[in-house]
Design an enzyme around this catalytic site. Structure first.
Site, PDB file in Angstrom:
ATOM      1  N   ASP A   1      73.460  57.515 124.881  1.00 17.15           N
ATOM      2  CA  ASP A   1      72.134  57.346 125.470  1.00 17.15           C
ATOM      3  C   ASP A   1      71.575  58.699 125.914  1.00 17.15           C
ATOM      4  O   ASP A   1      72.314  59.684 126.072  1.00 17.15           O
ATOM      5  CB  ASP A   1      72.241  56.384 126.660  1.00 17.15           C
ATOM      6  CG  ASP A   1      70.964  55.603 126.901  1.00 17.15           C
ATOM      7  OD1 ASP A   1      69.914  55.999 126.371  1.00 17.15           O
ATOM      8  OD2 ASP A   1      71.023  54.598 127.635  1.00 17.15           O
TER       9      ASP A   1
ATOM     10  N   ASP B   1      64.160  49.159 124.501  1.00 17.18           N
ATOM     11  CA  ASP B   1      64.665  48.410 125.659  1.00 17.18           C
ATOM     12  C   ASP B   1      63.930  47.089 125.823  1.00 17.18           C
ATOM     13  O   ASP B   1      64.324  46.262 126.648  1.00 17.18           O
ATOM     14  CB  ASP B   1      64.507  49.245 126.941  1.00 17.18           C
ATOM     15  CG  ASP B   1      65.667  50.218 127.108  1.00 17.18           C
ATOM     16  OD1 ASP B   1      66.662  50.091 126.371  1.00 17.18           O
ATOM     17  OD2 ASP B   1      65.569  51.113 127.971  1.00 17.18           O
TER      18      ASP B   1
HETATM   19  C1  GLA Z   1      68.814  52.945 128.724  1.00 18.04           C
HETATM   20  C2  GLA Z   1      69.196  52.121 127.516  1.00 18.04           C
HETATM   21  C3  GLA Z   1      69.584  50.725 127.931  1.00 18.04           C
HETATM   22  C4  GLA Z   1      70.726  50.809 128.909  1.00 18.04           C
HETATM   23  C5  GLA Z   1      70.349  51.673 130.094  1.00 18.04           C
HETATM   24  C6  GLA Z   1      71.523  51.922 130.989  1.00 18.04           C
HETATM   25  O1  GLA Z   1      67.637  52.494 129.280  1.00 18.04           O
HETATM   26  O2  GLA Z   1      68.153  52.083 126.605  1.00 18.04           O
HETATM   27  O3  GLA Z   1      69.926  49.960 126.812  1.00 18.04           O
HETATM   28  O4  GLA Z   1      71.850  51.318 128.250  1.00 18.04           O
HETATM   29  O5  GLA Z   1      69.859  52.932 129.677  1.00 18.04           O
HETATM   30  O6  GLA Z   1      71.200  52.751 132.035  1.00 18.04           O
END
Ligand code: GLA
Length: 762
Positions: free
Chosen positions: A500, A570
């Site tokens: 990430d 997301d």
């Molecule tokens: C980002 C990712 C999510 C999740 C969060 C965790 O927003 O896109 O899928 O993993 O971080 O903090």
């Protein structure tokens, strides 16, 4: 195939259905002539307009400065007359700008060389033998080269500016199996003195068509890659990122399309950038109704010092031309990325169906909770548990611990070793989340090395999501980060990583680089990320890597070179996902688009959609679940085995099929529909979502695409949930009937209803 017509000084690059042609004027200025449908002849020099003088009639000579402002220069440079957007700019030690680039030499060879330190498309076989010494950029060959064992050939044209000694090597690769041409640029300082490279874009395209529109993919966090079309009037349209990531807000893609362009008709001239950092794409229509489109690293915050003898490699851009609308363009990008960009163990393999605990638990989990989820998941055929954010340091919300990649034993006693053993016992794999590019202010790493965060002298760096960006452009920082990743992955049987990256780059300063190299940080940062992921995939070759950037903020061909899949957004709401996935599918194959079934009411939108619909929408991606399975109703739980079974059954189509967009909910505000058709046209999957229900309306007639008009097909309604299939009572449909006349999609009661049709040749 690539040809050089020596008699007319014309270069011609052919893909199966397209030609890209440029030539040299008498004074050796390379100029673009044509990009479009395939032409056999090479003698197109008559289109170079060498003798035109678009000046007052009294000016009888062709004058250099005026000519440059009119001529479609193959790789335009700043400072010598061309006042349109240029591709390259320098700053000499005398403080002067300007380059006059003339042809010096070229070479053509079979295959394609890698770009050092950068992601790039590759040949199916290692680069073949060259007609001339490929290491020498100063030789000329005029022969056609087409080695049988290569699926592409490459042309390198060396241009030279006599005054500064700057050489610019333009590389072009034409693919034999895909209608795509790639371009990249290398700048070599052959002069005696250092220079500053202030701009180096990767591609420039001139299009001689009127009534063009510009298609881009702007968006936002949780609303990535929304398709936008704008008329191109005089002036310019720009899409760009200076966030240090390719970004949610803009996408490194631009297409010029004729105004009549649809999925199946019209011309498309598209460019996509194989890079994940700052970029600019700009289309401009000039005073002579000529259109120029450029793409490359954004010149803002870019200044690269090039000492005598040094070179700079700019990333690759992919060009696709389609004479049959956006659909054909999409299939060319998918084919190129599937066969010549995505790599590694998982490239052609079906990905495990995963369950991720982010939307299930957020930070509030422990081993017991995770194992409870894993047990229920395993019983229903789910194959991998992914432990998302919150397993390290003392992180219980997003305020701390990034950088401290040691397992929090309070949450996970026995660490990943124990968890992996237990998960493996259930027959599942274990995957984890990492955000290696970041550091929290509240972390041991930051307390030990506050100077490792990107920052400028004397200025407090700004936080975003309570975190700083590690300055990976410093080798010691990158090395330390890699050590931590390696240690975690070596500690247990971890088979998947979600990498990430959750903020933009700001305060871009490096405390160790000299003042005249601060403009290099953004690009050095990107090179360091690429190098880390390259090491990771080499050291752990069977690891399934999924990139992520607050959802889809770095969903680009650059990252795809390292990870065969990327988390798309997301936003997991099935209806919102329709347009996010449509924009993503426009360029990227379904096999790389991360998509999960999540809980309702959806955490982002509050919308309630049927479990079946969520399954159908996620099925057109890597497929998985992101919910607390232990809290689902029995009715929902019972649907999971059928969904998983169907994902496995159709996975070969999803991974390898050809994509046809039939209807767009974004455009019609009613329904969404697309197909995936096997290459031999023997089977297809049609996904249909009735987004909004209406009263007193006829059923919609949908015309399918991509089938064999002469063949006969059966059409089966697939019910994901029940694992059942309903074939329309032995009815045979001719491909021509399905495509030209269509099928009826009955209106059903209720919003957000999905249908999945399986179409098979009989
Ligand atoms: C980002 C990712 C999510 C999740 C969060 C965790 O927003 O896109 O899928 O993993 O971080 O903090």
């Amino acid at each position: 195939m690539i040809q050089y017509d020596e008699a007319h000084h014309i270069f011609k690059l052919d893909t199966p259905n397209t030609s890209y042609i440029f030539g040299l004027t008498d004074e050796s200025y390379p100029g673009q002539i044509y990009y479009g449908k395939k032409i056999e002849d090479t003698d197109l020099g008559y289109l170079l307009r060498e003798d035109e003088r678009p000046q007052p009639p009294s000016v009888l000579r062709r004058e250099k400065a005026g000519y440059f402002d009119f001529y479609p220069m193959e790789y335009p440079s700043a400072g010598i007359g061309d006042a349109r957007e240029s591709c390259i700019g320098i700053h000499t030690m005398d403080g002067q700008e300007g380059l006059e680039l003339r042809y010096r030499s070229h070479q053509i060879y079979a295959g394609k060389k890698p770009l050092e330190g950068l992601p790039a498309t590759w040949d199916a076989e290692p680069a073949g033998t060259s007609e001339t010494d490929p290491d020498s950029s100063d030789k000329t060959t005029d022969k056609e080269v087409q080695a049988a064992d290569c699926s592409c050939s490459t042309l390198e044209v060396t241009l030279e500016d006599e005054v500064t000694g700057i050489w610019v090597i333009l590389s072009y690769t034409a693919f034999e199996d895909t209608d795509a041409i790639t371009r990249s640029v290398r700048v070599e300082n052959k002069g005696e003195r250092s220079i500053y490279l202030t701009k180096v874009l990767s591609a420039c395209l001139h299009v001689e068509q009127e009534n063009l529109e510009v298609l881009t993919l702007p968006g936002s966090w949780s609303r990535e890659r929304q398709i936008q079309r704008q008329k191109l009037g005089y002036g310019s349209i720009v899409t760009e990122s200076i966030r240090g990531i390719s970004s949610h807000q803009d996408h490194p893609f631009m297409a010029l399309v004729t105004e009549n362009c649809t999925q199946t008709t019209g011309d498309v001239y598209a460019v996509n950038f194989v890079y994940s950092g700052n970029f600019i794409a700009k289309a401009m229509r000039d005073q002579f109704d000529q259109t120029r489109m450029v793409m490359g690293i954004h010149p803002d915050r870019f200044c690269w010092k090039l000492e005598s003898g040094e070179s700079f490699q700019a990333p690759e851009a992919v060009l696709v031309y389609s004479d049959e609308g956006l659909g054909k363009m999409t299939r060319a990008f998918h084919s190129l990325y599937r066969n010549h960009l995505i790599r590694g163990y998982w490239k052609d393999r079906r990905r495990p169906v995963l369950i991720n605990n982010w939307e299930a638990t957020y930070f509030d989990f422990d081993t017991e909770k995770l194992l409870a989820i894993a047990r229920e998941a395993a019983e229903r055929g789910i194959e991998m548990l992914v432990v998302d954010d919150g397993w390290f340091g003392y992180r219980s919300n997003d305020d701390s611990s990034l950088g401290d990649w040691q397992v929090n034993e309070k949450k996970l006693p026995g660490g990943f070793t124990y968890l992996a053993q237990e998960v493996n016992k259930l027959g599942m794999k274990l995957g984890i989340w990492l955000e290696p590019e970041m550091v929290s202010e509240d972390s041991n790493l930051y307390r030990a090395h506050p100077d490792w965060a990107l920052q400028m002298n004397g200025r407090e760096p700004g936080q975003a999501r309570a975190q700083y960006v590690l300055d990976l452009s410093r080798p010691e920082v990158a090395e330390y980060v890699y050590g931590m990743i390696r240690d975690v992955l070596s500690s247990a049987n971890i088979e998947y990583v979600k990498w990430d990256m959750n903020r933009l780059l700001s305060d871009v300063g490096n405390l160790t680089l000299p003042s005249d190299r601060q403009g290099e940080i953004m690009h050095r940062y990107m090179l360091a990320v690429y190098s880390l992921q390259d090491r990771l995939t080499k050291d752990f070759p069977q690891l399934l890597l999924e990139n992520c950037c607050s959802g889809g903020g770095r969903f680009d061909p650059g990252m795809l070179y390292y990870s065969p899949q990327i988390w798309c957004s997301d936003d997991t709401d099935a209806i919102e996902r329709l347009s996010i996935q449509e924009g993503t599918q426009l360029l990227y194959p379904l096999s790389c688009i991360g998509a999960h079934v999540s809980i309702c009411p959806n955490h982002g939108t509050g919308r309630v959609t049927p479990f079946e619909t969520r399954g159908v929408v996620a099925l057109s991606g890597t497929f998985g679940y992101e919910l607390d399975i232990t809290r689902l109703s029995d009715e929902e739980k019972d649907q999971i085995p059928g969904q998983v079974a169907h994902y496995k059954q159709y996975s070969h189509l999803i991974r390898n099929g050809e994509y046809y967009r039939i209807a767009s909910w974004r455009e019609n505000h009613l329904c969404d529909c697309f197909m995936i058709v096997s290459k031999n046209r023997a089977e297809a999957l049609c996904t249909y979502v009735q987004v909004l229900s209406q009263i007193n309306c006829k059923s919609l007639r949908i015309r399918l695409q991509g089938l064999d008009p002469d063949a006969f097909y059966s059409v089966t309604e697939v019910t994901l949930a029940a694992g059942s299939e309903n074939e329309a009572a032995g009815k045979r449909y001719q491909g021509a009937a399905l495509m030209y006349a269509g099928i009826l999609m009955p209106r059903v009661m209720g919003d957000f209803k999905a249908r999945l049709l399986y179409i098979k040749r009989i």
